[in-house]
Design a protein around this motif. Structure first.
Motif, mmCIF file in Angstrom:
data_model
loop_
_atom_site.group_PDB
_atom_site.id
_atom_site.type_symbol
_atom_site.label_atom_id
_atom_site.label_comp_id
_atom_site.label_asym_id
_atom_site.label_seq_id
_atom_site.Cartn_x
_atom_site.Cartn_y
_atom_site.Cartn_z
ATOM 1 N N GLU A 156 0.829 -1.213 0.000
ATOM 2 C CA GLU A 156 0.000 0.000 0.000
ATOM 3 C C GLU A 156 0.861 1.259 0.000
ATOM 4 O O GLU A 156 0.590 2.217 -0.731
ATOM 5 C CB GLU A 156 -0.939 0.004 1.223
ATOM 6 N N ASN A 157 1.911 1.252 0.809
ATOM 7 C CA ASN A 157 2.796 2.417 0.865
ATOM 8 C C ASN A 157 3.537 2.622 -0.450
ATOM 9 O O ASN A 157 3.659 3.743 -0.949
ATOM 10 C CB ASN A 157 3.804 2.269 2.010
ATOM 11 N N LEU A 158 4.051 1.539 -1.011
ATOM 12 C CA LEU A 158 4.785 1.654 -2.264
ATOM 13 C C LEU A 158 3.865 2.106 -3.398
ATOM 14 O O LEU A 158 4.266 2.919 -4.246
ATOM 15 C CB LEU A 158 5.430 0.320 -2.619
ATOM 16 N N ALA A 159 2.633 1.623 -3.398
ATOM 17 C CA ALA A 159 1.680 2.061 -4.424
ATOM 18 C C ALA A 159 1.425 3.558 -4.326
ATOM 19 O O ALA A 159 1.356 4.262 -5.348
ATOM 20 C CB ALA A 159 0.367 1.288 -4.283
ATOM 21 N N LEU A 160 1.304 4.062 -3.098
ATOM 22 C CA LEU A 160 1.100 5.501 -2.907
ATOM 23 C C LEU A 160 2.296 6.299 -3.414
ATOM 24 O O LEU A 160 2.136 7.317 -4.108
ATOM 25 C CB LEU A 160 0.877 5.795 -1.419
ATOM 26 N N LEU A 161 3.506 5.856 -3.096
ATOM 27 C CA LEU A 161 4.714 6.580 -3.492
ATOM 28 C C LEU A 161 4.930 6.555 -4.999
ATOM 29 O O LEU A 161 5.582 7.443 -5.550
ATOM 30 C CB LEU A 161 5.934 6.001 -2.773
#
Length: 225
Positions: A156-161
């Motif tokens: 989820e974090n990597l998708a946001l970044l």
């Protein structure tokens, strides 16, 4: 984020021992203020599997995450600006924000004065955050930077970044090097005014009194990557 993807304490200790045994005086000298070029390049290469839009020219090596926060705040914020914390904030960062004359906003809303939104550690990503931040940038006509402060490398974090452009990563090698920390600030390659922000980071680091992160530790980390 770099703990899992890059760093081994065993490799670091071995590299440090080899550097000290070599008695090379060059490892105790000054480096460029932004860090050893080879280290900056190696960090970007090491993060390539995460598929983040990063560039070594926009990466600044720091004396750890705490220094990175202080430098970014000084580079980015002016009196009257706002920093939105989506979750309970880190106290030292709040102090730095307030020292810059900016306001700490907890569980609030994005306004025309919001200059930075903070996600740290294991903070979960609110649904639709990338779109909300993009709309906030459009409304204000100014960048709204997302500070990913030692953010866990979840999907989820990597998708946001990857989805949101105006991102700044603040990383360090964590508890393994507590007291001797080396880290980096990395401005996203697609961030609004990326080169201007990086230039401001360079100036802010000098204004904070940093000459360069410890050369020996930079060389040891480089040799261990």
């Amino acid at each position: 984020m770099i703990e899992d993807s890059l760093f081994s304490m065993n490799r670091f200790n071995a590299a440090l021992g080899e550097l000290l045994d070599a008695e090379d005086s060059a490892v105790h000298g000054y480096t460029p203020a932004s860090g050893l070029p080879a280290l900056r390049r190696a960090l970007i290469e090491g993060l390539e599997p995460l598929a983040l839009p990063l560039d070594e020219k926009l990466l600044y090596v720091t004396c750890g995450a705490s220094a990175g926060r202080a430098i970014l705040v000084r580079a980015l914020l002016n009196a009257g600006d706002e920093v939105l914390f989506l979750y309970p904030p880190e106290k030292a960062l709040c102090l730095a924000v307030r020292a810059a004359g900016a306001a700490v906003v907890e569980n609030g809303i994005l306004t025309g004065r919001t200059r930075m939104v903070v996600l740290s550690g294991r903070d979960p990503v609110p649904a639709g955050l990338a779109g909300i931040l993009r709309e906030a940038e459009k409304r204000s006509g100014q960048p709204v930077y997302l500070l990913a402060d030692r953010l866990s490398p979840t999907e989820e974090n990597l998708a946001l970044l990857r989805e949101y452009d105006s991102v700044v990563l603040n990383e360090d090698f964590g508890d393994s090097l507590s007291g001797e920390s080396i880290g980096f600030l990395a401005v996203g390659q697609r961030a609004r005014d990326a080169e201007l922000l990086f230039a401001a980071i360079t100036g802010a680091a000098r204004a904070c009194g940093y000459v360069n992160p410890p050369s020996l530790l930079q060389h040891a980390i480089l040799s261990s990557l």
